[in-house]
Design an enzyme around this catalytic site. Structure first.
Site, mmCIF file in Angstrom:
data_model
loop_
_atom_site.group_PDB
_atom_site.id
_atom_site.type_symbol
_atom_site.label_atom_id
_atom_site.label_comp_id
_atom_site.label_asym_id
_atom_site.label_seq_id
_atom_site.Cartn_x
_atom_site.Cartn_y
_atom_site.Cartn_z
ATOM 1 N N HIS A 139 0.122 -0.235 -9.771
ATOM 2 C CA HIS A 139 -0.633 -1.127 -8.883
ATOM 3 C C HIS A 139 -1.057 -2.394 -9.633
ATOM 4 C CE1 HIS A 139 -3.227 -0.999 -4.991
ATOM 5 N NE2 HIS A 139 -2.972 -2.238 -5.332
ATOM 6 N N ARG A 189 0.850 -1.186 0.000
ATOM 7 C CA ARG A 189 0.000 0.000 0.000
ATOM 8 C C ARG A 189 0.885 1.235 0.000
ATOM 9 N NH1 ARG A 189 -3.127 -2.938 -1.591
ATOM 10 N NH2 ARG A 189 -5.206 -3.514 -0.820
ATOM 11 N N GLU A 233 -2.478 7.606 -5.061
ATOM 12 C CA GLU A 233 -2.717 7.032 -6.386
ATOM 13 C C GLU A 233 -4.163 7.128 -6.850
ATOM 14 O OE1 GLU A 233 -3.375 2.298 -5.962
ATOM 15 O OE2 GLU A 233 -1.416 2.987 -5.283
#
Length: 331
Positions: free
Chosen positions: A294, A233, A262
């Protein structure tokens, strides 16, 4: 019953449709659930969301007003959902508690190797038929130290890879993993792990206790030539502090598959827009930093498991069952 799925990637859509076939109709949207898009869900009792959807107070209020009763999140993380508000509104929230740990662990290792061996720089050069080796020198990881922050299923999978490379293993977690210890991992303090590791990888969830786990002080403890990888994360790292250290010429490489701000950027095409996030804009300019969008979880195996678990969560809800995936039960 039609289920509305937000933030669906093109590669993900056929897997979702297959998982729900024979049970419910599913309408897949490529837009993310936000305050602006929440009204689209009006009339849908069940919505499915991705990790980059924002389910704060106002979004959840809009969903509840439109008749939504179940939020089926297609991820393990759920820090994007205000669970207290959902509970107050009488909504059920479910997530995917686990999926292939190898997808993330293998990608984290890929990031580490890519920055160590300057793969992106080399590939860009050879596209221009520049075959010089200057500036591409990496180092063997065999015999060096891997520091694994978080030794759950993903951290264990990463540890097995590092063990296969012949690395010394250091671990930090609230509880020791016997499988990692059996591979020779020594559990130490976070400070010692940061100070002694040549390659540091993060595999802990984002909670208030882990917010900016890697802050300015933690970064200063690391070796100047260390490699830092984050595929967990973005909020685990203080991005501004990281930029400050990189400007001082520190670190062999940094591989980031996640970024703390993000949302609204990752999974979207911003190539024709001006990105206003100065920190991210600075990060991507460093030659020893590799930022990806991601995608560590994004394998056919892992995504297949995620959508199958999501479909099972929906079926449990409609048939009145409660599984371990439920974060907020039906009131």
């Amino acid at each position: 019953m039609e289920i509305l799925a937000f933030g669906v990637q093109a590669d993900e859509k056929p897997l979702i449709e297959k998982a729900f076939a024979g049970h419910h109709e599913v309408r897949c949207l490529d837009v993310f659930l936000t305050e602006d898009t929440a009204p689209i869900a009006t009339g849908h009792e069940i919505v499915s969301t991705s990790v980059n959807c924002a389910l704060g107070n106002r979004v959840l209020q809009t969903l509840a007003a439109g008749g939504t009763q179940l939020v089926a999140q297609r991820s393990t993380g759920f820090n994007n959902i205000d669970l207290d508000v959902a509970e107050r509104l009488g909504m059920t929230v479910a997530r995917v508690s686990s999926y292939s740990p190898y997808s993330v662990a293998e990608f984290a290792w890929t990031l580490g190797m890519a920055v160590n061996r300057r793969i992106v720089r080399a590939a860009n050069r050879t596209r221009d038929f520049d075959f010089r080796l200057e500036g591409l020198m990496g180092r063997d990881l065999h015999g060096r130290t891997a520091g694994v922050v978080g030794t759950g299923k993903i951290g264990e999978a990463f540890t097995r890879i590092a063990h296969g490379f012949g690395m010394r293993l250091l671990g930090w977690d609230v509880a020791e993993n016997p499988a990692c210890a059996a591979l020779g991992m020594e559990y130490v303090s976070k400070e010692r792990l940061l100070a002694e590791s040549d390659l540091i990888t993060l595999h802990v969830p984002l909670m208030p206790e882990t917010k900016h786990l890697i802050d300015a002080e933690a970064l200063r403890l690391m070796k100047d030539d260390a490699i830092l990888v984050n595929s967990s994360r973005g909020g685990l790292i203080d991005s501004r502090a990281l930029v400050a250290e990189l400007r001082e010429g520190r670190f062999t490489g940094v591989g980031l598959d996640v970024y703390e701000a993000e949302a609204g950027l990752f999974f979207l095409d911003k190539s024709l827009e001006t990105v206003e996030d100065d920190t991210l804009a600075r990060l991507v300019t460093f030659p020893n930093v590799l930022v990806t969008s991601h995608q560590a979880y994004y394998t056919r195996d892992a995504v297949g498991q995620i959508v199958d678990a999501t479909a099972a969560n929906v079926l449990d809800y409609t048939e009145g069952r409660r599984s371990a995936n439920v974060l907020v039960p039906r009131s």
